[in-house]
Design a protein around this motif. Structure first.
Motif, PDB file in Angstrom:
ATOM      1  N   TRP A  27       0.838  -1.210   0.000  1.00 21.85           N
ATOM      2  CA  TRP A  27       0.000   0.000   0.000  1.00 21.85           C
ATOM      3  C   TRP A  27       0.871   1.258   0.000  1.00 21.85           C
ATOM      4  O   TRP A  27       0.651   2.189  -0.783  1.00 21.85           O
ATOM      5  CB  TRP A  27      -0.921  -0.058   1.211  1.00 21.85           C
ATOM      6  N   THR A  31       1.158   4.066  -3.119  1.00 26.35           N
ATOM      7  CA  THR A  31       0.785   5.469  -2.915  1.00 26.35           C
ATOM      8  C   THR A  31       1.987   6.398  -3.048  1.00 26.35           C
ATOM      9  O   THR A  31       1.851   7.543  -3.506  1.00 26.35           O
ATOM     10  CB  THR A  31       0.144   5.661  -1.532  1.00 26.35           C
ATOM     11  N   VAL A  36      -2.000   5.849  -7.787  1.00 27.38           N
ATOM     12  CA  VAL A  36      -3.403   6.181  -7.551  1.00 27.38           C
ATOM     13  C   VAL A  36      -3.472   7.311  -6.533  1.00 27.38           C
ATOM     14  O   VAL A  36      -2.582   7.471  -5.700  1.00 27.38           O
ATOM     15  CB  VAL A  36      -4.189   4.947  -7.027  1.00 27.38           C
ATOM     16  N   LEU A  38      -4.585   7.960  -3.669  1.00 26.95           N
ATOM     17  CA  LEU A  38      -5.046   7.502  -2.368  1.00 26.95           C
ATOM     18  C   LEU A  38      -4.068   7.929  -1.278  1.00 26.95           C
ATOM     19  O   LEU A  38      -2.865   8.095  -1.540  1.00 26.95           O
ATOM     20  CB  LEU A  38      -5.191   5.973  -2.352  1.00 26.95           C
ATOM     21  N   GLN A 215     -16.902  12.042   2.413  1.00 27.70           N
ATOM     22  CA  GLN A 215     -17.015  12.068   0.956  1.00 27.70           C
ATOM     23  C   GLN A 215     -17.357  13.464   0.442  1.00 27.70           C
ATOM     24  O   GLN A 215     -16.858  13.900  -0.596  1.00 27.70           O
ATOM     25  CB  GLN A 215     -18.085  11.072   0.507  1.00 27.70           C
ATOM     26  N   TYR A 218     -14.234  15.321   0.263  1.00 31.16           N
ATOM     27  CA  TYR A 218     -13.145  14.580  -0.358  1.00 31.16           C
ATOM     28  C   TYR A 218     -12.042  14.269   0.670  1.00 31.16           C
ATOM     29  O   TYR A 218     -10.845  14.389   0.387  1.00 31.16           O
ATOM     30  CB  TYR A 218     -12.565  15.346  -1.555  1.00 31.16           C
ATOM     31  N   LEU A 220     -10.337  11.670   2.051  1.00 33.12           N
ATOM     32  CA  LEU A 220     -10.031  10.248   1.879  1.00 33.12           C
ATOM     33  C   LEU A 220      -9.438   9.593   3.127  1.00 33.12           C
ATOM     34  O   LEU A 220      -9.764   8.442   3.430  1.00 33.12           O
ATOM     35  CB  LEU A 220      -9.089  10.064   0.692  1.00 33.12           C
ATOM     36  N   PHE A 224     -10.784   6.098   4.844  1.00 34.27           N
ATOM     37  CA  PHE A 224      -9.933   4.933   5.092  1.00 34.27           C
ATOM     38  C   PHE A 224      -9.985   4.517   6.563  1.00 34.27           C
ATOM     39  O   PHE A 224     -10.031   3.330   6.874  1.00 34.27           O
ATOM     40  CB  PHE A 224      -8.492   5.238   4.671  1.00 34.27           C
TER      41      PHE A 224
END
Length: 255
Positions: A27, A31, A36, A38, A215, A218, A220, A224
Motif C-alpha cells: 500500500w 501510494t 493512484v 489515495l 465524501q 473529499y 479520503l 480509510f
C-alpha cells in the motif's frame, strides 16, 4: 509434519502478521509512486489518531457496533429455531419456505428505503434491515444443516428407543451446529454491509455516516479510517464466532 506446523496457532498468527505487514508495505509503495490518488498509511494513521483523540472514532464505532449487535443477535435468535422447524417438520417447511425464498431474492439493501419510509429515520429501520440480513442467511444454513443430518443416525436412535425430543437434542442439534455457525459467520458479514449502507442513507452517527460526511469534503483519510475500523471490528467479531464454533464442534475433526 509441515501441515501440522502450519496448523499450529502461533505459526498461523505469525503468518497473519507477515501478511498484514506485507499488505501495508505494498500500500505504501503504491501510494508513494503516485499510481493512484489515495492516502498513504502514515497519513491514514495520523487521521486515525486525530479522530480517536476527538472521541469521534469511538462514538461512531460504538454506534455502528450497537446497531450490528442488536440486529445480528436478534436475527440469529429467530433464524435458528425457525430453521429447525423448517428442517424437522414438513408442514412448517411448506408454510415458511416460500416466504424465506421470496425475501432471499430481495437484497436487504433494497429494503432500506421502504424501512425508512415506514419506520422513520431512527434506530428501528437500521436494526430491522440488519435483522433481515442476518436472519435470511442463518435460517437457510440451519435448515440445510437439519435436512442433511445422516438418517442412519436418526434411525439408529429410534431403534434404541429414543424419543423425538431426545433425537433432536442429542443427534440433530450437534450434527447441524457446523452449518449453523457457517450461517452465523456469513450473517455477520451481511450485517456489517447492511449497517454501513443504512448509515449512508439516514443516520447522525456511525462509521457509515462518517464516511458519507468525509465524501462531501473529499476527505479520503477519514474514509480509510472508517473502513479500517469496520474491518477490525468485523474481524474481531468473526474470531469470537470461530472460538464459539470450535467449542461447540470440538468433536468434529478439522484441518
Amino acid at each position: 509434519m509441515t501441515g501440522r506446523l502450519l496448523g499450529s496457532g502461533s505459526a498461523m498468527l505469525g503468518i497473519n502478521i507477515v501478511a498484514v505487514v506485507l499488505g501495508i508495505a505494498i500500500w505504501a509503495a503504491i501510494t508513494s509512486l503516485g499510481v493512484v490518488g489515495l492516502p498513504g498509511p502514515m497519513e491514514v494513521l495520523r487521521k486515525g489518531v486525530e479522530l480517536a483523540g476527538s472521541a469521534l472514532l469511538l462514538s461512531d464505532a460504538l454506534a455502528s457496533l450497537g446497531r450490528v449487535l442488536s440486529g445480528f443477535l436478534l436475527g440469529i435468535a429467530v433464524a435458528i429455531p425457525v430453521g429447525f422447524l423448517m428442517g424437522w417438520y414438513r408442514i412448517a417447511r411448506g408454510l415458511i419456505e416460500p416466504y424465506v425464498q421470496f425475501f432471499r431474492t430481495i437484497p436487504p439493501l433494497a429494503i432500506i428505503p421502504l424501512a425508512i419510509v415506514t419506520m422513520g429515520i431512527g434506530e428501528t429501520p437500521k436494526i430491522f434491515v440488519i435483522f433481515l440480513a442476518a436472519f435470511l442467511t442463518s435460517v437457510v444454513a440451519t435448515y440445510q444443516g437439519v435436512i442433511t443430518v445422516d438418517r442412519t443416525l436418526v434411525n439408529a436412535a429410534r431403534v434404541l428407543g429414543a424419543k423425538d425430543m431426545t433425537i433432536f437434542r442429542r443427534v440433530v442439534i450437534p450434527a447441524s451446529t457446523p452449518f449453523i455457525m457457517v450461517g452465523v459467520r456469513i450473517g455477520l458479514g451481511s450485517s456489517w454491509a447492511t449497517v454501513v449502507a443504512a448509515e449512508l442513507i439516514a443516520a447522525q452517527s456511525g462509521l457509515g455516516f462518517r464516511m458519507q460526511q468525509a465524501q462531501l469534503y473529499y476527505d479520503l483519510p477519514t474514509i480509510f479510517v472508517s473502513l479500517i475500523a469496520i474491518g477490525i471490528l468485523g474481524l474481531l467479531m468473526d474470531r469470537i464466532i470461530i472460538a464459539i464454533d470450535r467449542a461447540l464442534t470440538s468433536w468434529q475433526e478439522k484441518a
